[in-house]
Write a protein that holds these residues in place. Structure first.
Motif, mmCIF file in Angstrom:
data_model
loop_
_atom_site.group_PDB
_atom_site.id
_atom_site.type_symbol
_atom_site.label_atom_id
_atom_site.label_comp_id
_atom_site.label_asym_id
_atom_site.label_seq_id
_atom_site.Cartn_x
_atom_site.Cartn_y
_atom_site.Cartn_z
ATOM 1 N N LYS A 270 -21.674 -41.174 -11.607
ATOM 2 C CA LYS A 270 -22.165 -40.584 -10.460
ATOM 3 C C LYS A 270 -23.418 -39.761 -10.656
ATOM 4 O O LYS A 270 -24.376 -39.851 -9.986
ATOM 5 C CB LYS A 270 -21.064 -39.822 -9.620
ATOM 6 C CG LYS A 270 -19.860 -40.515 -9.484
ATOM 7 C CD LYS A 270 -18.545 -39.830 -8.963
ATOM 8 C CE LYS A 270 -17.381 -40.403 -8.618
ATOM 9 N NZ LYS A 270 -16.095 -39.757 -8.503
ATOM 10 N N LYS A 337 -24.047 -40.502 0.365
ATOM 11 C CA LYS A 337 -23.235 -41.033 -0.499
ATOM 12 C C LYS A 337 -23.190 -40.682 -1.763
ATOM 13 O O LYS A 337 -22.265 -40.349 -2.564
ATOM 14 C CB LYS A 337 -23.187 -42.749 -0.374
ATOM 15 C CG LYS A 337 -22.211 -43.483 -0.933
ATOM 16 C CD LYS A 337 -22.111 -45.054 -0.908
ATOM 17 C CE LYS A 337 -20.752 -45.630 -1.578
ATOM 18 N NZ LYS A 337 -20.500 -45.175 -2.659
ATOM 19 N N ARG A 340 -21.798 -37.272 -1.878
ATOM 20 C CA ARG A 340 -20.293 -37.153 -1.892
ATOM 21 C C ARG A 340 -19.547 -37.747 -2.984
ATOM 22 O O ARG A 340 -18.637 -36.863 -3.503
ATOM 23 C CB ARG A 340 -19.642 -38.034 -0.659
ATOM 24 C CG ARG A 340 -20.396 -37.449 0.887
ATOM 25 C CD ARG A 340 -20.022 -38.393 1.925
ATOM 26 N NE ARG A 340 -19.954 -37.772 3.115
ATOM 27 C CZ ARG A 340 -20.041 -38.675 4.343
ATOM 28 N NH1 ARG A 340 -19.976 -39.988 4.194
ATOM 29 N NH2 ARG A 340 -20.225 -37.958 5.495
ATOM 30 N N ASP A 341 -19.991 -38.522 -3.469
ATOM 31 C CA ASP A 341 -19.655 -39.122 -4.734
ATOM 32 C C ASP A 341 -19.617 -38.184 -5.909
ATOM 33 O O ASP A 341 -18.477 -38.147 -6.688
ATOM 34 C CB ASP A 341 -20.240 -40.451 -5.044
ATOM 35 C CG ASP A 341 -20.007 -41.585 -4.206
ATOM 36 O OD1 ASP A 341 -18.848 -41.586 -3.433
ATOM 37 O OD2 ASP A 341 -20.603 -42.851 -4.669
ATOM 38 N N PHE A 343 -19.606 -34.713 -5.656
ATOM 39 C CA PHE A 343 -18.764 -33.723 -5.525
ATOM 40 C C PHE A 343 -17.165 -33.853 -5.465
ATOM 41 O O PHE A 343 -16.592 -33.122 -5.468
ATOM 42 C CB PHE A 343 -19.471 -32.797 -4.416
ATOM 43 C CG PHE A 343 -20.470 -31.925 -4.510
ATOM 44 C CD1 PHE A 343 -20.202 -30.693 -5.100
ATOM 45 C CD2 PHE A 343 -21.727 -32.504 -4.457
ATOM 46 C CE1 PHE A 343 -21.311 -29.872 -5.493
ATOM 47 C CE2 PHE A 343 -22.745 -31.404 -4.366
ATOM 48 C CZ PHE A 343 -22.511 -30.273 -5.330
ATOM 49 N N GLU A 344 -17.031 -35.355 -5.143
ATOM 50 C CA GLU A 344 -15.662 -35.813 -4.976
ATOM 51 C C GLU A 344 -14.652 -35.290 -5.762
ATOM 52 O O GLU A 344 -13.734 -34.489 -5.269
ATOM 53 C CB GLU A 344 -15.616 -37.073 -4.515
ATOM 54 C CG GLU A 344 -14.152 -37.891 -4.217
ATOM 55 C CD GLU A 344 -14.386 -39.383 -4.372
ATOM 56 O OE1 GLU A 344 -13.498 -39.818 -3.927
ATOM 57 O OE2 GLU A 344 -15.374 -40.115 -4.950
ATOM 58 N N THR A 345 -14.671 -35.421 -7.041
ATOM 59 C CA THR A 345 -13.706 -35.005 -7.686
ATOM 60 C C THR A 345 -13.855 -33.638 -8.586
ATOM 61 O O THR A 345 -12.949 -33.264 -9.294
ATOM 62 C CB THR A 345 -13.665 -36.149 -9.227
ATOM 63 O OG1 THR A 345 -14.930 -36.133 -9.601
ATOM 64 C CG2 THR A 345 -13.253 -37.458 -8.606
ATOM 65 N N GLU A 351 -16.460 -33.344 -0.389
ATOM 66 C CA GLU A 351 -16.772 -34.473 0.166
ATOM 67 C C GLU A 351 -16.655 -34.510 1.824
ATOM 68 O O GLU A 351 -17.189 -34.990 2.436
ATOM 69 C CB GLU A 351 -15.841 -35.662 -0.473
ATOM 70 C CG GLU A 351 -16.019 -37.031 0.045
ATOM 71 C CD GLU A 351 -15.008 -38.123 -0.193
ATOM 72 O OE1 GLU A 351 -15.430 -39.190 -0.108
ATOM 73 O OE2 GLU A 351 -13.887 -37.742 -0.672
ATOM 74 N N GLU A 352 -15.506 -33.964 2.244
ATOM 75 C CA GLU A 352 -15.539 -33.724 3.935
ATOM 76 C C GLU A 352 -16.690 -32.618 4.436
ATOM 77 O O GLU A 352 -17.255 -32.972 5.238
ATOM 78 C CB GLU A 352 -14.246 -33.245 4.177
ATOM 79 C CG GLU A 352 -13.046 -34.160 4.192
ATOM 80 C CD GLU A 352 -12.544 -34.280 2.670
ATOM 81 O OE1 GLU A 352 -12.970 -33.486 1.985
ATOM 82 O OE2 GLU A 352 -11.904 -35.498 2.186
ATOM 83 N N SER A 355 -20.757 -33.745 5.213
ATOM 84 C CA SER A 355 -20.984 -34.612 6.653
ATOM 85 C C SER A 355 -22.480 -35.011 6.828
ATOM 86 O O SER A 355 -23.225 -34.496 6.483
ATOM 87 C CB SER A 355 -20.460 -33.882 8.032
ATOM 88 O OG SER A 355 -21.491 -32.815 8.316
ATOM 89 N N TYR A 359 -25.602 -32.623 6.140
ATOM 90 C CA TYR A 359 -26.716 -32.923 5.314
ATOM 91 C C TYR A 359 -28.136 -33.213 5.680
ATOM 92 O O TYR A 359 -29.271 -32.624 5.011
ATOM 93 C CB TYR A 359 -26.361 -34.277 4.300
ATOM 94 C CG TYR A 359 -27.428 -35.139 3.311
ATOM 95 C CD1 TYR A 359 -27.045 -34.269 1.971
ATOM 96 C CD2 TYR A 359 -28.601 -35.624 3.527
ATOM 97 C CE1 TYR A 359 -28.059 -34.601 0.964
ATOM 98 C CE2 TYR A 359 -29.309 -35.852 2.559
ATOM 99 C CZ TYR A 359 -29.197 -35.157 1.328
ATOM 100 O OH TYR A 359 -29.992 -35.792 0.417
#
Length: 482
Positions: A270, A337, A340-341, A343-345, A351-352, A355, A359
Motif C-alpha cells: 500500500k 482508494k 483508505r488502503d 490507513f485501513e490496518t 477507512e470509514e 469518505s 477527501y
C-alpha cells in the motif's frame, strides 16, 4: 347465588346509567348551541393548558441543558488512564441507576453519561453505544448537551483564534456585490505596521515538495535545500531525506512512521502504491492529505497519552476555511482508494472516516488555500494543483491555519516570504497598514498583466471574479461595497 345476582344487576345498572349519560351528552352536543360553545371552550382551554405545560417543560429542559453544559465546562476531569477509567465506570453506573428510577431521573442520568463522554478516548464510539443501550429520552438529552457544547465552542472560536501575539483577528466583512459571496471572513490587523514589518510568522499544518524533488536536494520535512549532510531513515519506503536530525525526528513522529515505515517493501504494498502514484503523477496534494490525516492521528494519540487536550483541534481549524468544490473523477477515486488502503490496518476506523465527501473537501481546502513555497530553482509549475504564489519557481506547497484567511488583491498590502528558505511563512507589510485594516496578498503573479488576464487566472484557479481596487479602477467598474 343471590350475591352474585346482585353484583351482576349492579354492574348492569351502572352500565345503563353510563350509556344513558353518553346518549344525553351526545343529544346536548347536537341540539344545544350553548352546550357546544361551552364544550369547544373547554377543549381549547385544555389544549392551551397542555401547550403551556409542554412549553414549561421545554423551557425547564433547555435551562437544565444550558446549566449542565456550563457546569461540566467548569469541572476538572482526571488525566491519567487509571483515574479516567474509574471515573468513567462511576458515571455510567450512576447514570444507569438514575434512569432505572424512571422519568424523574432522566435529567441527572443524562448528565452522568455526558460527563462519562469527557474521559472516554473515543467519544464517537461511545455515542453509538449510548444510542443502543440507554433510553431514547436520555440519549436525546445527552445529544442536546453535545450540540450546545459544539455551538458554544464554534461561537467562541474566533475569540481565541488566531492567537493575539499574531497581531491579527478574523472578522466578517461585506463583499463587493460583483464577487461570489456577500459576506466573507477577512484577516484584520490589530496593530499599525510600516512597510517591511513582519506581521506574523507561521508553521504549516502540512507541506510537501514537488514529487520530482523528493529524495534529492531538499528536506522532505521543512523543504529547505540541503547544503551539507543528509539524514535518512533506511526503513522509510518513500525515500525521504532531511536537513537535520531534528527534521527527521519530527517527520517520523508526526507522520512518516505511520505512513511509510513498514516491513513490506514490495512494489505492490500500500505504501509503495501511494509513493508511485505521487511520483508518477507529479502530484503533491494526496501526500499532503496523507500527512494531514496522520498528524490528526498523532494529535489524538498525544491527547490519550498525556491527558492534555488543546482547546481546538486541527480539524476545528480547517473546517472553517473556504474550499474549492472538487467533482469526483476516476483520478480522485483512485486517490481515495489508495488512502483508505493505506490507513485501513494502521488506524481502526480511519477507512470509514476517509469518505469520498471528506477527501474531496480536504483536497478542495488545499486547492484554495495552499501557498507555493518558492526558490531560485527552475521548477515547472503543476497547473493541476493550484497554489497561492506571486513568485515563480515553486518547489512545494504549505497549508497554513491563519494565512489561509488572507484574501486576494491585485494591489496587496502584504506579501508572503520564506526568509529561512524553508516552509515557515512570514507575512510582511508592503504598505503602511493601520489597525483595523484588512490584510491582503496576491494569489498570482501580477506584474504588468492587464485586468482581463489576471481575472481569467483567478476565475480558472479559484473560481471568483476579482473586484479589488486595482481591477475596478482599470475597468471603470463602480465600487459598491456596503
Amino acid at each position: 347465588m343471590e350475591i352474585k345476582k346482585s353484583v351482576v344487576l349492579g354492574i348492569c345498572a351502572v352500565a345503563i346509567v353510563g350509556i344513558g349519560y353518553a346518549v344525553y351528552w351526545d343529544y346536548l352536543r347536537q341540539t344545544d348551541p350553548e352546550f357546544r360553545r361551552k364544550l369547544k371552550k373547554n377543549k381549547k382551554k385544555a389544549a392551551k393548558a397542555r401547550r403551556a405545560a409542554a412549553e414549561e417543560t421545554k423551557v425547564k429542559t433547555a435551562d437544565f441543558l444550558r446549566k449542565a453544559v456550563e457546569q461540566v465546562g467548569s469541572e476538572s476531569f482526571p488525566t491519567d488512564v487509571a483515574a479516567k477509567e474509574k471515573y468513567f465506570m462511576e458515571q455510567v453506573a450512576k447514570g444507569e441507576s438514575l434512569f432505572a428510577v424512571g422519568e424523574s431521573g432522566y435529567h441527572d442520568a443524562a448528565l452522568c453519561f455526558y460527563k462519562a463522554l469527557k474521559v472516554y478516548p473515543n467519544p464517537v464510539e461511545l455515542i453509538m453505544i449510548y444510542q443502543k443501550t440507554i433510553p431514547e429520552a436520555v440519549f436525546t438529552l445527552v445529544y442536546e448537551m453535545m450540540s450546545i457544547e459544539v455551538k458554544k465552542k464554534q461561537a467562541e472560536y474566533f475569540e481565541n483564534f488566531p492567537p493575539k501575539e499574531m497581531n491579527v483577528k478574523v472578522q466578517e466583512v461585506n463583499q463587493i456585490s460583483t464577487s461570489d459571496d456577500l459576506v466573507r471572513r477577512a484577516l484584520i490587523s490589530t496593530k499599525d505596521f510600516e512597510p517591511g514589518d513582519v506581521i506574523f510568522v507561521e508553521h504549516p499544518i502540512a507541506s510537501a515538495l514537488d514529487p520530482s524533488l523528493e529524495g534529492n536536494e531538499f528536506c522532505s520535512y521543512c523543504l529547505k535545500e540541503l547544503n551539507g549532510a543528509k539524514f535518512v531513515d533506511e526503513s522509510d519506503l518513500f525515500g525521504a531525506i532531511y536537513c537535520s536530525e531534528s527534521c527527521k525526528d519530527k517527520a517520523m513522529t508526526e507522520y512518516e512512521t505511520l505512513l511509510f515505515t513498514t516491513r513490506d517493501d514490495s512494489p505492490s504494498s500500500k505504501e509503495a502504491r501511494l509513493k508511485d502514484s505521487v511520483k508518477s503523477g507529479k502530484v503533491k496534494y494526496p501526500l499532503m492529505i496523507a500527512r494531514f490525516l496522520a498528524k490528526m492521528v498523532h494529535e489524538e494519540t498525544q491527547k490519550v497519552a498525556t491527558g492534555i487536550e488543546e482547546e481546538y483541534s486541527t480539524w476545528d481549524h480547517i473546517e472553517r476555511l473556504r474550499f474549492l468544490s472538487v467533482n469526483p473523477s476516476d483520478k480522485e477515486s483512485k486517490e481515495i482508494k489508495l488512502m483508505r488502503d493505506l490507513f485501513e490496518t494502521k488506524v481502526p476506523g480511519m477507512e470509514e472516516f476517509i469518505s469520498e465527501e471528506r477527501y474531496l473537501m480536504l483536497k478542495g481546502k488545499l486547492l484554495y488555500n495552499a501557498y507555493g513555497i518558492h526558490t531560485d530553482h527552475n521548477i515547472k509549475e503543476n497547473l493541476e494543483e493550484t497554489v497561492r504564489s506571486s513568485q515563480p519557481n515553486v518547489i512545494g506547497a504549505g497549508f497554513y491555519r491563519v494565512a489561509s484567511y488572507l484574501a486576494h488583491s491585485c494591489s496587496p498590502n502584504t506579501e508572503v516570504r520564506f526568509p529561512d528558505n524553508n516552509n515557515v511563512l512570514s507575512i510582511v507589510a508592503t504598505k503602511p497598514i493601520k489597525a483595523g485594516e484588512e490584510l491582503r496578498i496576491s494569489y498570482i503573479r501580477v506584474g504588468d498583466r492587464n485586468c482581463s488576464n489576471r481575472r481569467n487566472e483567478l476565475e480558472t484557479k479559484w473560481r471568483f471574479n476579482c473586484t479589488c481596487t486595482k481591477c475596478l479602477e482599470e475597468t471603470g467598474e463602480v465600487d459598491t461595497t456596503a
